[in-house]
Design an enzyme around this catalytic site. Structure first.
Site, mmCIF file in Angstrom:
data_model
loop_
_atom_site.group_PDB
_atom_site.id
_atom_site.type_symbol
_atom_site.label_atom_id
_atom_site.label_comp_id
_atom_site.label_asym_id
_atom_site.label_seq_id
_atom_site.Cartn_x
_atom_site.Cartn_y
_atom_site.Cartn_z
ATOM 1 N N GLY A 232 8.636 0.662 8.676
ATOM 2 C CA GLY A 232 7.524 1.542 9.044
ATOM 3 C C GLY A 232 7.352 1.662 10.555
ATOM 4 N N GLU A 233 7.046 2.867 10.995
ATOM 5 C CA GLU A 233 6.752 3.082 12.427
ATOM 6 C C GLU A 233 5.424 2.458 12.834
ATOM 7 O OE1 GLU A 233 6.989 7.249 13.261
ATOM 8 O OE2 GLU A 233 9.183 7.266 13.107
ATOM 9 N N GLN B 114 8.647 -3.442 16.397
ATOM 10 C CA GLN B 114 9.513 -4.151 15.436
ATOM 11 C C GLN B 114 10.711 -3.276 15.059
ATOM 12 O OE1 GLN B 114 8.227 -6.595 11.853
ATOM 13 N NE2 GLN B 114 8.520 -4.635 10.837
ATOM 14 N N ARG C 141 -3.271 -5.917 6.306
ATOM 15 C CA ARG C 141 -4.350 -6.702 6.923
ATOM 16 C C ARG C 141 -5.690 -5.963 6.930
ATOM 17 N NH1 ARG C 141 0.104 -8.971 10.349
ATOM 18 N NH2 ARG C 141 0.050 -11.216 10.012
ATOM 19 N N HIS D 259 0.866 -1.183 0.000
ATOM 20 C CA HIS D 259 0.000 0.000 0.000
ATOM 21 C C HIS D 259 0.901 1.231 0.000
ATOM 22 C CE1 HIS D 259 1.009 0.073 4.241
ATOM 23 N NE2 HIS D 259 0.528 -1.150 4.376
ATOM 24 N N HIS E 163 4.060 1.361 2.222
ATOM 25 C CA HIS E 163 5.283 0.689 1.749
ATOM 26 C C HIS E 163 6.007 1.578 0.722
ATOM 27 C CE1 HIS E 163 2.814 -2.987 2.835
ATOM 28 N NE2 HIS E 163 3.924 -3.226 3.477
HETATM 29 O O1 PAF Z 1 6.949 -5.584 8.659
HETATM 30 C C1 PAF Z 1 6.943 -6.547 7.866
HETATM 31 O O2 PAF Z 1 6.336 -6.498 6.804
HETATM 32 C C2 PAF Z 1 7.695 -7.822 8.231
HETATM 33 O O3 PAF Z 1 7.636 -8.069 9.596
HETATM 34 C C3 PAF Z 1 9.159 -7.817 7.732
HETATM 35 C C4 PAF Z 1 9.974 -6.717 8.369
HETATM 36 C C5 PAF Z 1 9.180 -7.665 6.216
HETATM 37 C C6 PAF Z 1 9.831 -9.161 8.089
HETATM 38 O O4 PAF Z 1 9.151 -10.239 7.533
#
Ligand code: PAF
Length: 270
Positions: A131-132, A137, A171, A18, A21
């Site tokens: 992405g934030e 993560q 999602r 989207h 990204h």
């Molecule tokens: O954020 C995501 O889309 C995933 O967790 C990543 C960083 C590509 C790892 O699979």
């Protein structure tokens, strides 16, 4: 590329791209000469009961979006290329990876750290953009890169939102029409809560109120609503955040079968 003196920026994805990204590719191109991406739906970050089998896939249109954004190269490995037969090595980040999302999805950050470290080794970028939207993560990756000494600058890209405030996410495609209409309630409650926290509201009072408001907005359940220190995700305690402190409000909630996460920053005013 690097042999020609060019810096590579890398934005890994699981596809179903989207505008959020695409913005990571643009940020990468501000930081480096060449942008690269990957599409790999990583099985090790899904538990058996989660949505690996139904995760949205749209590789052809993804590749087109990446090319239009100026991405020069997209790596689309197979599962065996990423995890060769007999593979038994995983990367675990302690502490930070075991709170919040890590408590609810105990397998998740081990899967993410394992795949991202391999993608870094395969691509060899100078800069990597995350992405934030997945704020925890981002911090887990920063920690891993620091601890393992990867010579890679990690950059966060701001969350992109629909006009009604809903954070963009692959999602969101799971939401039916009625759920989609309710979904922006999450961002609305978060904005109100972040404002209360910035104004000095007690942490417990503000997060309890947020949970009740999210349920009142038609959500099915709330996994957590937490206000933490923005740099470490350590708790503030139950009192207000100290004046001048930077905090992050982090939320995970379910709407029907869809699990949604979101977060917002706040700074405690005097
Ligand atoms: O954020 C995501 O889309 C995933 O967790 C990543 C960083 C590509 C790892 O699979």
């Amino acid at each position: 590329m690097q042999a020609q003196g060019k810096r590579i920026a890398f934005a890994p994805t699981m596809g179903a791209l989207h505008a959020g990204h695409v913005s990571l590719i643009r940020i990468g191109l501000e930081k480096a000469d060449v942008a690269a991406s990957s599409i790999f739906v990583n099985p090790t970050q899904f538990a058996a009961h989660e949505d690996l089998g139904t995760y949205p896939r749209s590789e052809d249109s993804d590749l087109q979006k990446l090319a239009e954004a100026g991405c020069a190269f997209c790596y689309c490995p197979t599962v065996t290329e990423m995890y060769p037969p007999g593979d038994s090595t995983r990367i675990q980040v302690k502490d930070l990876a075991h709170i919040l999302e890590g408590e609810v999805r105990p397998h998740f950050f081990e899967g993410v750290a394992s795949v991202v470290s391999r993608l870094f080794l395969h691509i060899g970028p100078d800069v990597a953009v995350f992405g934030e939207k997945d704020f925890q993560q981002l911090l887990v990756i920063k920690r891993m890169v620091q601890d393992l000494g990867f010579p890679i600058e990690i950059v966060g890209g701001p969350t992109l939102r629909e006009t009604d405030g809903l954070a963009m996410s692959s999602r969101n495609a799971y939401l039916d029409k009625e759920e989609r209409a309710r979904a922006p309630g999450l961002a609305r409650v978060m904005r109100e809560t972040a404002e209360l926290l910035a104004g000095g509201a007690g942490i417990r009072a503000a997060t309890d109120r947020a949970k009740a408001e999210i349920m009142a907005a038609g959500f099915t359940s709330v996994d957590y609503v937490e206000a933490r220190r923005a740099d470490t995700l350590a708790p503030f305690g139950l009192e207000s955040a100290p004046v001048g402190a930077s905090g992050r409000l982090l939320v995970a909630a379910r709407l029907g079968k869809t699990r949604m996460i979101d977060n917002m920053g706040f700074v405690r005013r005097a």
